[in-house]
Design a protein around this motif. Sequence first.
Motif, mmCIF file in Angstrom:
data_model
loop_
_atom_site.group_PDB
_atom_site.id
_atom_site.type_symbol
_atom_site.label_atom_id
_atom_site.label_comp_id
_atom_site.label_asym_id
_atom_site.label_seq_id
_atom_site.Cartn_x
_atom_site.Cartn_y
_atom_site.Cartn_z
ATOM 1 N N ASP A 87 49.515 55.250 -62.720
ATOM 2 C CA ASP A 87 48.436 56.016 -62.107
ATOM 3 C C ASP A 87 47.766 55.197 -61.006
ATOM 4 N N TRP A 88 47.607 53.897 -61.243
ATOM 5 C CA TRP A 88 47.016 53.004 -60.242
ATOM 6 C C TRP A 88 47.906 52.933 -58.993
ATOM 7 N N ALA A 89 49.203 52.867 -59.187
ATOM 8 C CA ALA A 89 50.125 52.843 -58.045
ATOM 9 C C ALA A 89 49.991 54.118 -57.225
ATOM 10 N N ASN A 90 49.813 55.245 -57.894
ATOM 11 C CA ASN A 90 49.638 56.512 -57.191
ATOM 12 C C ASN A 90 48.329 56.531 -56.407
ATOM 13 N N MET A 91 47.284 55.918 -56.964
ATOM 14 C CA MET A 91 46.004 55.823 -56.263
ATOM 15 C C MET A 91 46.144 54.980 -54.996
ATOM 16 N N LEU A 92 46.927 53.905 -55.071
ATOM 17 C CA LEU A 92 47.151 53.058 -53.896
ATOM 18 C C LEU A 92 47.924 53.808 -52.818
ATOM 19 N N LEU A 93 48.924 54.585 -53.245
ATOM 20 C CA LEU A 93 49.685 55.377 -52.284
ATOM 21 C C LEU A 93 48.758 56.326 -51.539
ATOM 22 N N ARG A 94 47.897 57.017 -52.263
ATOM 23 C CA ARG A 94 46.941 57.931 -51.627
ATOM 24 C C ARG A 94 45.993 57.165 -50.700
ATOM 25 N N MET A 95 45.573 55.977 -51.106
ATOM 26 C CA MET A 95 44.639 55.187 -50.303
ATOM 27 C C MET A 95 45.228 54.844 -48.937
ATOM 28 N N TYR A 96 46.473 54.420 -48.916
ATOM 29 C CA TYR A 96 47.094 54.047 -47.639
ATOM 30 C C TYR A 96 47.386 55.269 -46.773
ATOM 31 N N ILE A 97 47.731 56.374 -47.399
ATOM 32 C CA ILE A 97 47.942 57.598 -46.621
ATOM 33 C C ILE A 97 46.630 58.058 -45.996
ATOM 34 N N TRP A 99 44.076 56.124 -45.252
ATOM 35 C CA TRP A 99 43.757 55.165 -44.188
ATOM 36 C C TRP A 99 44.508 55.526 -42.908
ATOM 37 N N ALA A 100 45.788 55.832 -43.052
ATOM 38 C CA ALA A 100 46.606 56.174 -41.893
ATOM 39 C C ALA A 100 46.089 57.440 -41.213
ATOM 40 N N GLU A 101 45.744 58.442 -42.001
ATOM 41 C CA GLU A 101 45.249 59.696 -41.437
ATOM 42 C C GLU A 101 43.954 59.478 -40.662
ATOM 43 N N LYS A 102 43.079 58.627 -41.166
ATOM 44 C CA LYS A 102 41.813 58.351 -40.487
ATOM 45 C C LYS A 102 42.023 57.675 -39.136
ATOM 46 N N HIS A 103 43.143 56.979 -38.978
ATOM 47 C CA HIS A 103 43.419 56.289 -37.724
ATOM 48 C C HIS A 103 44.392 57.063 -36.835
ATOM 49 N N GLY A 104 44.665 58.291 -37.210
ATOM 50 C CA GLY A 104 45.528 59.118 -36.378
ATOM 51 C C GLY A 104 47.000 58.770 -36.470
ATOM 52 N N LEU A 294 38.974 53.481 -51.849
ATOM 53 C CA LEU A 294 40.141 54.216 -52.348
ATOM 54 C C LEU A 294 40.405 55.477 -51.534
ATOM 55 N N ASP A 295 39.430 55.843 -50.697
ATOM 56 C CA ASP A 295 39.619 56.983 -49.803
ATOM 57 C C ASP A 295 40.062 56.527 -48.416
ATOM 58 N N GLY A 296 40.430 55.244 -48.289
ATOM 59 C CA GLY A 296 41.013 54.767 -47.043
ATOM 60 C C GLY A 296 40.130 53.882 -46.191
ATOM 61 N N ASP A 297 38.953 53.484 -46.694
ATOM 62 C CA ASP A 297 38.051 52.627 -45.918
ATOM 63 C C ASP A 297 38.469 51.171 -46.108
ATOM 64 N N ASP A 299 39.292 48.973 -43.289
ATOM 65 C CA ASP A 299 39.248 48.209 -42.046
ATOM 66 C C ASP A 299 38.599 46.841 -42.219
ATOM 67 N N ASP A 300 37.500 46.757 -42.962
ATOM 68 C CA ASP A 300 36.818 45.477 -43.134
ATOM 69 C C ASP A 300 37.732 44.444 -43.785
ATOM 70 N N PHE A 301 38.493 44.872 -44.786
ATOM 71 C CA PHE A 301 39.412 43.956 -45.460
ATOM 72 C C PHE A 301 40.539 43.514 -44.527
ATOM 73 N N MET A 302 41.096 44.459 -43.779
ATOM 74 C CA MET A 302 42.206 44.143 -42.876
ATOM 75 C C MET A 302 41.759 43.207 -41.749
ATOM 76 N N GLU A 303 40.590 43.496 -41.168
ATOM 77 C CA GLU A 303 40.095 42.674 -40.069
ATOM 78 C C GLU A 303 39.826 41.251 -40.541
ATOM 79 N N ALA A 304 39.212 41.114 -41.712
ATOM 80 C CA ALA A 304 38.919 39.779 -42.237
ATOM 81 C C ALA A 304 40.203 39.014 -42.545
#
Length: 321
Positions: A87-97, A99-104, A294-297, A299-304
């Motif tokens: 279930d956690w793996a599925n949550m991660l899959l949704r999180m990255y999708i 994130w991608a949608e938010k960035h176009g 978990l909803d795709g926010d 950026d702060d982690f990636m930038e750091a």
Amino acid sequence: MRERQYLEENIGAVRRMEAELSDNLELIELGEMEDDTSVVTEAESALRALKLESDRRQVETLLSGEADGNDTYIEIHAGAGGTESQDWANMLLRMYIRWAEKHGYKTDVLEVHAGEEAGIKSATVQIKGPNAYGWVKTESGVHRLVRISPYDSQARRHTSFASVWVFPVIDDSIDIEINESDCRIDTYRASGAGGQHVNTTDSAVRITHNPTGIVVQCQAERSQHKNRATAWSMLKARLYERELQIREEKANADAASKTDIGWGHQIRSYVLQPYQMVKDLRTGVEKTSPGDVLDGDLDDFMEAALAHRVGGETAEVTDID
């Protein structure tokens, strides 16, 4: 065209930021002259927003790796723990999708191996867009979740693990370019069972590629010209095969470097109970809204993480005097 569009957008953004900086500084001067605090406050707020955008674009300059501009694959695997980890793996899959949608970016789920009861055992998603790999590459590692399990009738707290592996999309149509100055070409008399042409002219060709030590030779034809052309084709094929082997060895090395999906190897912890927090264990960045993360926010982690890779530090927005 894609690169041109990317450059135009970035040049336009810098020019716009320069204009906004100049305009807001002028507004602050006018506001102070006329003693209008509302104008000054509004301009300072705009400058703070401009600072945030500037920091983000500064981090983007770190995306200068060979494959950073490529599309990317994200591979997710559930750790030990059955339904919880799946279930956690599925949550991660949704999180990255998300994130991608938010960035176009465009996403394409290439493979999903569903779990027995819920979630997924593994999945692979492709994200398409400028600098997709550059942004996501720091997400590789083990991700840890702590929460009250919705699958536990006694409502106990569970810890789950899942691994994320990020690698770039690479075009396999390799264009092999060979500098003749890097090669030594030798001609010699062809050997064979006999005949009028054998051993009478130097028709056989041997090409040695000095940088790699690859040697090819051809004496199949009576014409040195034809043997030379065939030998060049053979050399290109050998170099192509060598490039594929290098890629495969690198991929295998990356796969071998992946650690166990469990305690002591996580790069980030997502805690939903007893308190709410997401903490990156590499950079120390924390967020107290795991639902947003978990909803795709992300950026702060990636930038750091990008700044951390080159020894830099994430910039903090300070109050404007």
